[in-house]
Design a protein around this motif. Structure first.
Motif, short mmCIF file in Angstrom:
data_model
loop_
_atom_site.label_atom_id
_atom_site.label_comp_id
_atom_site.label_asym_id
_atom_site.label_seq_id
_atom_site.Cartn_x
_atom_site.Cartn_y
_atom_site.Cartn_z
N ALA A 39 0.57 -1.14 0.15
CA ALA A 39 0.10 0.07 0.34
C ALA A 39 1.18 0.94 0.35
O ALA A 39 1.07 2.34 -0.99
CB ALA A 39 -1.15 0.12 1.35
N GLY A 40 1.74 1.19 0.96
CA GLY A 40 2.37 2.72 0.69
C GLY A 40 4.04 2.66 -0.50
O GLY A 40 3.82 3.78 -0.81
N LEU A 41 4.29 1.53 -0.56
CA LEU A 41 5.81 2.04 -2.15
C LEU A 41 4.95 1.25 -3.31
O LEU A 41 5.20 2.61 -3.56
CB LEU A 41 6.42 1.21 -1.30
CG LEU A 41 7.01 0.80 -0.16
CD1 LEU A 41 7.97 0.01 0.07
CD2 LEU A 41 7.46 2.66 -0.54
N PHE A 42 4.14 -0.02 -3.50
CA PHE A 42 3.56 0.58 -4.90
C PHE A 42 2.32 0.67 -5.16
O PHE A 42 1.74 1.11 -6.89
CB PHE A 42 3.55 -1.35 -5.24
CG PHE A 42 4.85 -1.58 -4.86
CD1 PHE A 42 6.05 -1.02 -5.28
CD2 PHE A 42 5.11 -2.96 -3.62
CE1 PHE A 42 6.47 -2.16 -5.37
CE2 PHE A 42 6.17 -3.14 -3.30
CZ PHE A 42 7.91 -3.01 -4.27
N VAL A 43 1.14 1.59 -4.05
CA VAL A 43 0.01 2.13 -5.32
C VAL A 43 0.50 3.59 -4.46
O VAL A 43 -0.41 4.08 -3.04
CB VAL A 43 -1.13 1.25 -4.07
CG1 VAL A 43 -2.64 1.66 -4.10
CG2 VAL A 43 -1.10 -0.03 -4.19
N PRO A 44 0.65 4.19 -5.55
CA PRO A 44 0.68 5.54 -5.16
C PRO A 44 -0.16 6.78 -5.08
O PRO A 44 -1.64 6.01 -5.91
CB PRO A 44 1.13 6.29 -6.17
CG PRO A 44 1.22 5.62 -7.29
CD PRO A 44 1.00 3.68 -6.71
N THR A 45 -1.13 7.35 -3.86
CA THR A 45 -2.48 7.88 -4.31
C THR A 45 -2.33 9.64 -3.73
O THR A 45 -3.09 10.24 -4.49
CB THR A 45 -2.65 7.68 -2.15
OG1 THR A 45 -2.01 7.68 -1.37
CG2 THR A 45 -2.97 6.02 -2.09
N GLY A 46 -0.74 9.97 -4.11
CA GLY A 46 -0.95 10.95 -4.59
C GLY A 46 -1.57 11.50 -6.01
O GLY A 46 -0.66 10.33 -6.55
N LYS A 47 -1.21 12.99 -6.43
CA LYS A 47 -1.32 13.39 -7.32
C LYS A 47 0.03 13.11 -8.41
O LYS A 47 1.50 13.24 -7.64
CB LYS A 47 -1.80 14.63 -8.07
CG LYS A 47 -2.91 15.42 -7.28
CD LYS A 47 -3.62 16.05 -7.72
CE LYS A 47 -4.86 16.51 -6.98
NZ LYS A 47 -5.45 17.93 -7.22
N GLY A 48 0.40 13.12 -9.77
CA GLY A 48 1.38 13.05 -10.08
C GLY A 48 2.09 11.46 -10.17
O GLY A 48 3.05 11.03 -10.45
N GLY A 49 1.54 10.54 -9.34
CA GLY A 49 2.10 9.29 -9.20
C GLY A 49 1.72 8.13 -10.61
O GLY A 49 -0.19 8.61 -10.47
N PRO A 50 2.05 7.51 -11.02
CA PRO A 50 1.40 6.84 -11.58
C PRO A 50 0.51 5.69 -11.42
O PRO A 50 1.04 4.69 -9.97
CB PRO A 50 2.96 6.15 -12.75
CG PRO A 50 3.94 5.64 -11.64
CD PRO A 50 3.40 6.76 -10.71
N TYR A 51 -0.44 5.07 -11.67
CA TYR A 51 -1.58 3.79 -10.79
C TYR A 51 -0.85 2.32 -11.66
O TYR A 51 -1.86 2.76 -12.88
CB TYR A 51 -3.15 4.78 -11.58
CG TYR A 51 -4.02 4.30 -10.69
CD1 TYR A 51 -4.03 4.14 -9.02
CD2 TYR A 51 -4.19 2.82 -11.02
CE1 TYR A 51 -4.68 3.74 -8.28
CE2 TYR A 51 -5.46 2.27 -10.19
CZ TYR A 51 -6.23 2.06 -9.00
OH TYR A 51 -6.26 1.42 -8.32
N ASP A 52 -0.54 1.90 -10.94
CA ASP A 52 -1.04 0.78 -11.47
C ASP A 52 -1.82 -0.50 -10.71
O ASP A 52 -1.84 -0.77 -9.71
CB ASP A 52 0.65 -0.37 -11.39
CG ASP A 52 1.19 -0.99 -11.83
OD1 ASP A 52 0.06 -1.92 -12.91
OD2 ASP A 52 1.93 -1.29 -11.63
N ASP A 53 -2.57 -1.09 -11.88
CA ASP A 53 -3.84 -2.25 -11.59
C ASP A 53 -3.10 -3.06 -10.84
O ASP A 53 -3.30 -3.85 -10.26
CB ASP A 53 -4.44 -1.98 -13.14
CG ASP A 53 -5.46 -1.43 -12.88
OD1 ASP A 53 -5.56 -0.15 -12.18
OD2 ASP A 53 -5.82 -1.16 -14.33
N THR A 54 -1.51 -3.27 -11.60
CA THR A 54 -1.07 -4.64 -11.17
C THR A 54 -0.71 -5.06 -9.20
O THR A 54 -0.95 -5.14 -9.17
CB THR A 54 -0.18 -5.17 -11.52
OG1 THR A 54 -0.48 -5.17 -12.51
CG2 THR A 54 1.07 -6.43 -11.38
#
Length: 98
Positions: A39-54
């Motif tokens: 949750a903290g490293l691979f699922v960015p929640t802020g703006k500007g971060g890539p969203y990865d469904d994987t």
């Protein structure tokens, strides 16, 4: 000396169920740790971060597996570790919190 041999045999007989419970509780704890990592490293929640469904899928499946392991640890505690009330209450509380 017969009481010493009897006590050693009782510890040996109780060991497999304790090992099963310890393994399930340890894997549950590892799952909780990995959930925070995913949750903290691979699922960015802020703006500007890539969203990865994987990684969202990995986080979802990790949570499901962790929940199943926690419930399994609670079931093992209820069935085999009734005498250890502290472990029984802790395992049930962990499963409910998950």
């Amino acid at each position: 000396m017969s009481t010493t041999a009897g006590a050693g045999a009782a510890k040996t007989a109780a060991r497999p169920t304790t090992a099963l419970f310890s393994s399930l509780a340890g894997l549950t704890s590892l799952g909780v740790l990995l959930q925070g990592l995913w949750a903290g490293l691979f699922v960015p929640t802020g703006k500007g971060g890539p969203y990865d469904d994987t990684w969202v899928g990995v986080h979802q499946w990790g949570g499901l597996v962790t929940l199943v392991l926690g419930v399994a640890a609670a079931v093992v505690a209820v069935v085999t570790l009734r005498a250890r009330r502290d472990l029984l209450i802790g395992a049930i509380a962990l499963a409910l919190l998950l």
